[in-house]
Design a protein around this motif. Structure first.
Motif, PDB file in Angstrom:
ATOM      1  N   ASP A 350      -2.354  -4.044  -2.770  1.00 33.59           N
ATOM      2  CA  ASP A 350      -2.881  -5.371  -3.074  1.00 33.59           C
ATOM      3  C   ASP A 350      -2.729  -6.284  -1.873  1.00 33.59           C
ATOM      4  OD1 ASP A 350      -2.322  -8.317  -4.035  1.00 33.59           O
ATOM      5  OD2 ASP A 350      -3.392  -7.370  -5.687  1.00 33.59           O
ATOM      6  N   ALA A 351      -3.769  -7.040  -1.569  1.00 36.06           N
ATOM      7  CA  ALA A 351      -3.713  -8.060  -0.513  1.00 36.06           C
ATOM      8  C   ALA A 351      -4.755  -9.121  -0.859  1.00 36.06           C
ATOM      9  CB  ALA A 351      -3.995  -7.455   0.857  1.00 36.06           C
ATOM     10  N   THR A 352      -4.306 -10.313  -1.190  1.00 34.66           N
ATOM     11  CA  THR A 352      -5.237 -11.336  -1.687  1.00 34.66           C
ATOM     12  C   THR A 352      -6.282 -11.733  -0.654  1.00 34.66           C
ATOM     13  OG1 THR A 352      -3.773 -13.161  -1.007  1.00 34.66           O
ATOM     14  CG2 THR A 352      -3.517 -12.291  -3.246  1.00 34.66           C
ATOM     15  N   ARG A 353      -5.973 -11.592   0.622  1.00 34.41           N
ATOM     16  CA  ARG A 353      -6.924 -12.036   1.648  1.00 34.41           C
ATOM     17  C   ARG A 353      -8.097 -11.079   1.822  1.00 34.41           C
ATOM     18  NH1 ARG A 353      -1.934 -13.819   5.614  1.00 34.41           N
ATOM     19  NH2 ARG A 353      -1.360 -15.690   4.426  1.00 34.41           N
ATOM     20  N   ILE A 354      -7.984  -9.880   1.234  1.00 32.24           N
ATOM     21  CA  ILE A 354      -9.105  -8.948   1.288  1.00 32.24           C
ATOM     22  C   ILE A 354      -9.554  -8.552  -0.114  1.00 32.24           C
ATOM     23  CG2 ILE A 354      -8.612  -8.089   3.606  1.00 32.24           C
ATOM     24  CD1 ILE A 354      -7.300  -5.631   2.337  1.00 32.24           C
ATOM     25  N   GLY A 355      -9.350  -9.460  -1.068  1.00 34.02           N
ATOM     26  CA  GLY A 355      -9.913  -9.240  -2.395  1.00 34.02           C
ATOM     27  C   GLY A 355      -8.944  -8.928  -3.509  1.00 34.02           C
ATOM     28  N   GLY A 356      -7.641  -8.886  -3.226  1.00 37.61           N
ATOM     29  CA  GLY A 356      -6.691  -8.609  -4.293  1.00 37.61           C
ATOM     30  C   GLY A 356      -6.346  -7.146  -4.412  1.00 37.61           C
ATOM     31  N   SER A 357      -6.500  -6.586  -5.608  1.00 39.24           N
ATOM     32  CA  SER A 357      -6.119  -5.199  -5.860  1.00 39.24           C
ATOM     33  C   SER A 357      -7.149  -4.246  -5.256  1.00 39.24           C
ATOM     34  CB  SER A 357      -6.002  -4.922  -7.367  1.00 39.24           C
ATOM     35  OG  SER A 357      -5.777  -3.538  -7.590  1.00 39.24           O
ATOM     36  N   THR A 358      -6.843  -3.716  -4.105  1.00 45.18           N
ATOM     37  CA  THR A 358      -7.777  -2.768  -3.490  1.00 45.18           C
ATOM     38  C   THR A 358      -7.772  -1.439  -4.225  1.00 45.18           C
ATOM     39  OG1 THR A 358      -6.101  -2.111  -1.842  1.00 45.18           O
ATOM     40  CG2 THR A 358      -7.636  -3.864  -1.227  1.00 45.18           C
ATOM     41  N   THR A 359      -6.731  -1.193  -5.002  1.00 42.26           N
ATOM     42  CA  THR A 359      -6.745  -0.007  -5.861  1.00 42.26           C
ATOM     43  C   THR A 359      -7.868  -0.123  -6.880  1.00 42.26           C
ATOM     44  OG1 THR A 359      -4.354   0.272  -5.623  1.00 42.26           O
ATOM     45  CG2 THR A 359      -5.397   1.370  -7.500  1.00 42.26           C
ATOM     46  N   VAL A 360      -7.938  -1.261  -7.562  1.00 37.82           N
ATOM     47  CA  VAL A 360      -9.009  -1.485  -8.545  1.00 37.82           C
ATOM     48  C   VAL A 360     -10.376  -1.524  -7.879  1.00 37.82           C
ATOM     49  CG1 VAL A 360      -9.997  -3.256 -10.079  1.00 37.82           C
ATOM     50  CG2 VAL A 360      -7.580  -2.630 -10.274  1.00 37.82           C
ATOM     51  N   LEU A 361     -10.439  -2.104  -6.706  1.00 36.03           N
ATOM     52  CA  LEU A 361     -11.734  -2.293  -6.041  1.00 36.03           C
ATOM     53  C   LEU A 361     -12.273  -1.024  -5.379  1.00 36.03           C
ATOM     54  CD1 LEU A 361     -11.051  -5.767  -4.369  1.00 36.03           C
ATOM     55  CD2 LEU A 361     -12.310  -5.320  -6.490  1.00 36.03           C
ATOM     56  N   ALA A 362     -11.378  -0.080  -5.035  1.00 38.55           N
ATOM     57  CA  ALA A 362     -11.855   1.039  -4.213  1.00 38.55           C
ATOM     58  C   ALA A 362     -11.381   2.422  -4.625  1.00 38.55           C
ATOM     59  CB  ALA A 362     -11.466   0.797  -2.759  1.00 38.55           C
ATOM     60  N   ALA A 363     -10.195   2.551  -5.221  1.00 42.53           N
ATOM     61  CA  ALA A 363      -9.633   3.885  -5.453  1.00 42.53           C
ATOM     62  C   ALA A 363     -10.484   4.719  -6.387  1.00 42.53           C
ATOM     63  CB  ALA A 363      -8.217   3.764  -6.018  1.00 42.53           C
TER      64      ALA A 363
END
Length: 364
Positions: A350-363
């Motif tokens: 997770d990193a808010t500056r690149i969209g939050g949960s990158t697991t949810v967004l990409a995995a």
């Protein structure tokens, strides 16, 4: 002097190159929102299911009041560009972190669950700051840290809004106001850039803000700034895949290599959605992959940065350090990635500056 054909060819090539860096689809976020929602609806990956179940909520969190007046933030470090950090800076930036967490929470919930209440909450939070004209009143000569904070918060807001524009149930008046505000803020952000100057990770973060906002605003000037900065960044890589300006950060050299990669990976994702393959872009035979591989290898073996600094490296890495690589892994697979990156991606990132949960967004 007669006009030579080679000059005409150069002019035509420059014209075609500029046109090829235009925004072709203002709704093309750094992920295909509709496809991602469909994928998550039937995903069985335990990591994804667990992460979705623990996502924070915009609706359930309190609104973050918009800061007003001149932005003046103390330096992050007590002295120079490394060493002990300044607690006064942490206090001054707490409101921006809360804003980033709330808007990305709503956006992530919308992607993961389809909740229009969550997307409306995120847009309303953005609109509150748009109405207050936040992120527009500062001068880097007075406070360089204010400039840095704006680039980070705009990156969070730009990536978030690039997803929200895909929700046709949202208030169009709010959306237009938010887009106009972000566009104005991004133009001010890059107006302080010195043409031709070598930039470090801050340059790349400003590029992500410009890229993400340029897409939703159909602003080709912003979008091209982002693409051109990405290419400049790859041009700065050395033969090992390191960013020399980040290697100069003493005990935080590895950290800053990773920090520089966060915006660059997401710029590449945005560009891919506009038909531009920045992942394949090469300069002196180096690509973004080389920088990612170097980061992972250096985490596993910090002695790799000894040619750059004798300082003992800080190794307090967390999920945000690995967050962008969820996108890389989903696109290219695990080949060549270090154990440190692959192990980290087995847990939520997770990193808010690149969209939050990158697991949810990409995995996957």
């Amino acid at each position: 002097m007669p006009f030579r054909p080679v000059a005409l060819i150069a002019i035509l090539f420059a014209s075609v190159s500029a046109q090829s860096q235009n925004v072709t689809n203002p709704h093309a976020s750094f992920l295909d929102v509709t496809a991602r929602q469909a994928f998550l609806a039937s995903a069985t990956n335990p990591l994804l299911r667990e992460t979705i179940g623990k996502l924070p909520s915009c609706v359930a969190s309190p609104p973050v009041p918009a800061p007003t007046g001149r932005i003046d933030i103390p330096h992050h470090y007590l002295s120079g560009s490394h060493g002990p950090t300044n607690p006064a800076e942490a206090a001054a930036t707490r409101v921006y972190g809360a804003f980033e967490r709330r808007i990305t929470a709503g956006m992530n919930q919308y992607v993961a669950t389809g909740s229009h209440a969550e997307s409306a909450c995120a847009l309303a939070q953005l609109d509150a700051w748009a109405l207050a004209k936040t992120l527009l009143d500062y001068d880097p000569q007075e406070s360089s840290q204010a400039w840095y904070q704006v680039e980070w918060t705009l990156s969070s807001a730009g990536t978030t809004d690039s997803v929200l524009v895909n929700d046709t149930t949202l208030d169009p008046t709010q959306q237009r106001r938010v887009t106009a505000w972000l566009d104005a803020a991004a133009h001010k952000l890059i107006s302080f850039e010195k043409p031709g100057a070598d930039g470090n990770n801050h340059h790349y973060w400003r590029a992500l803000a410009a890229t993400s906002i340029g897409v939703t605003a159909s602003d080709n000037q912003l979008f091209r700034f982002g693409v051109d900065t990405f290419k400049q960044a790859i041009g700065q890589l050395d033969s090992r895949g390191a960013f020399p300006l980040e290697m100069a950060r003493h005990e935080r050299a590895i950290h800053y290599q990773g920090f520089a990669l966060q915006p660059l990976v997401i710029i590449a994702e945005f560009a891919t959605r506009q038909g531009i393959d920045l992942y394949a872009y090469q300069s002196h035979k180096q690509t973004l992959r080389d920088a990612i591989v170097f980061f992972g290898r250096a985490v596993d073996d910090p002695s790799l940065v000894k040619p750059y600094t004798n300082d003992t490296q800080l190794e307090d890495f967390n999920s945000s350090d690995y967050a962008p690589f969820a996108f890389y892994l989903a696109r290219f697979g695990s080949d060549g990635l270090s154990p440190s990156i692959l192990n980290a991606l087995q847990h939520p990132t997770d990193a808010t500056r690149i969209g939050g949960s990158t697991t949810v967004l990409a995995a996957k």
